[in-house]
Design an enzyme around this catalytic site. Structure first.
Site, PDB file in Angstrom:
ATOM      1  N   ARG A 180       0.819  -1.217   0.000  1.00 33.60           N
ATOM      2  CA  ARG A 180       0.000   0.000   0.000  1.00 33.60           C
ATOM      3  C   ARG A 180       0.853   1.268   0.000  1.00 33.60           C
ATOM      4  O   ARG A 180       0.467   2.273  -0.617  1.00 33.60           O
ATOM      5  CB  ARG A 180      -0.951  -0.018   1.206  1.00 33.60           C
ATOM      6  N   LYS A 214     -19.932 -18.544   3.060  1.00 32.94           N
ATOM      7  CA  LYS A 214     -21.345 -18.402   3.406  1.00 32.94           C
ATOM      8  C   LYS A 214     -22.134 -17.585   2.382  1.00 32.94           C
ATOM      9  O   LYS A 214     -21.696 -16.534   1.940  1.00 32.94           O
ATOM     10  CB  LYS A 214     -21.493 -17.732   4.774  1.00 32.94           C
ATOM     11  N   GLY A 240      -9.451 -10.351  -0.441  1.00 37.41           N
ATOM     12  CA  GLY A 240      -8.176 -10.866   0.049  1.00 37.41           C
ATOM     13  C   GLY A 240      -7.812 -12.246  -0.449  1.00 37.41           C
ATOM     14  O   GLY A 240      -6.689 -12.478  -0.922  1.00 37.41           O
ATOM     15  N   GLY A 255     -13.632  -4.375   1.393  1.00 36.51           N
ATOM     16  CA  GLY A 255     -15.012  -3.991   1.703  1.00 36.51           C
ATOM     17  C   GLY A 255     -15.620  -3.083   0.647  1.00 36.51           C
ATOM     18  O   GLY A 255     -16.786  -3.232   0.284  1.00 36.51           O
TER      19      GLY A 255
END
Length: 397
Positions: A41, A198, A351, A374
């Site tokens: 980053r 999930k 990720g 996110g």
């Protein structure tokens, strides 16, 4: 989407002598001693900072780091290791300033780093008073942190409301362009791969994509739930039986548009979840009660790979099996290689997805690799990110 690009302002000579505030994403992992363990980053932030310096700006850069408590600065919250690493990359000393909200002294051609922005009271909730103070610090605000684009905070949204000019840095602009190319005006067929443990965590994404894509490939525990919804046995595999109706609704929504959710026809199973567990390939209809499905089978992999090679646009979020275990990695590898070989524009994020891309060495063969976990997922859900919204608004959109 209409927004001002920092690169255009630099090219037009509008940056020289101006105070430029860059919100970067410098939230890097550190060991217990505070040493940076991975600096991707920081390296990614260099082009925007160098662009501002080359254009003759007085440059301020800040970021969050970790999860500090507002108003309670501690040594472990400090950006000092980041400032040192950035200085090494730029070949210049990068001074680090604390207590900077009330004003910053920086001359054209100089660069300062402003201490961890999430220590400032009101940052997380974008307090109006803080936002106005932040806006007064600069002539040009540059948002270059896609990983925070889904958060309306002081240094990601509030400052953009009050700064004289608010624009997108090269990293954020590239994300906005790639997302627009993949989802707003995609070349067809548009294929999405959504995988994970999930359905519940990805349900809104599946529902949003079901209205847009031509093929919706599901993998991991999500695929198990879809197999169960299709009447197939899944043994003791991870699944969410209470979400079968939602899975069937996604299948039906796709079918109504002449699109499909390809259900695996063969799978790789084991009796236990372990790297050394003996793997067996079985037809999807022949999974036994004590089997764990840990990957898609070679027949399914070949069929999906053919679809990916024929795609116009590919959106990829998540590996289709337990790729960390070599015996159950062939499905994810097959998908990755097909994406690499496809002439389609591909965008990948998340990720685990980035880990798979690195494992198979296909970084240069993916059209765009999104760095924001996110934020990337919220875009797939069909949400307009706060950063995109305010930059569009400030550009007169």
């Amino acid at each position: 989407m209409n927004f001002i690009r920092f690169s255009d302002l630099c090219a037009q000579g509008q940056v020289r002598g101006r105070r430029v505030f860059i919100r970067a994403d410098l939230n890097v992992p550190q060991d217990d001693a505070g040493r940076i363990t991975e600096d991707t980053r920081i390296r990614a932030s260099v082009p925007c900072i160098q662009m501002a310096l080359d254009a003759g700006a007085a440059v301020m850069v800040t970021s969050h780091l970790g999860r500090p408590t507002e108003g309670q600065f501690t040594a472990q919250d400090s950006l000092a290791p980041v400032a040192q690493r950035l200085g090494e990359l730029l070949g210049r000393k990068v001074p680090l300033l604390a207590n900077w909200v009330g004003g910053v002294q920086v001359a054209p051609g100089e660069l300062v780093m402003l201490e961890n922005c999430r220590v400032n009271k009101g940052e997380k909730k974008n307090a109006p008073e803080l936002a106005q103070q932040l806006g007064a610090l600069c002539d040009i605000f540059v948002h270059d942190a896609f990983g925070t684009a889904h958060r309306a905070e002081g240094t990601t949204y509030g400052i953009a409301q009050f700064a004289p000019v608010a624009c997108a840095g090269p990293l954020l602009a590239a994300e906005m362009d790639a997302i627009s190319q993949a989802l707003s005006a995609p070349k067809r067929p548009l294929v999405a791969i959504v995988a994970g443990s999930k359905v519940s965590t990805k349900l809104t994404i599946l529902q949003s994509l079901a209205a847009k894509v031509d093929q919706l490939i599901v993998g991991g525990g999500i695929a198990n739930t879809f197999m169960l919804a299709a009447g197939l046995p899944i043994g003791k595999s991870l699944a969410e039986p209470d979400l079968l109706e939602q899975a069937r609704a996604v299948i039906a929504a796709m079918k109504a548009r002449g699109a499909e959710v390809p259900i695996p026809t063969d799978v790789v199973v084991a009796k236990t979840f372990a790297a050394d567990a003996p793997a067996a390939i079985k037809k999807a209809s022949e999974v036994e009660a004590d089997d764990l499905i840990l990957d898609i089978g070679p027949e399914t992999t070949a069929r999906l790979a053919a679809q990916l090679r024929a795609a116009g646009t590919i959106v990829w979020n998540g590996p289709v099996g337990v790729f960390e275990f070599d015996a159950f990695a062939k499905g994810t590898e097959g998908i990755a290689r097909a994406i690499a070989q496809s002439p389609a524009f591909s965008i990948a994020g998340g990720g685990d997805t980035l880990a798979a891309i690195a494992k198979y060495g296909i970084e240069k063969d993916v059209g765009y690799i999104s760095t924001g976990g996110g934020a990337f997922l919220e875009v797939l859900e069909g949400k307009t990110l706060p950063a995109f919204e305010i930059l569009h608004k400030r550009a007169g959109g």
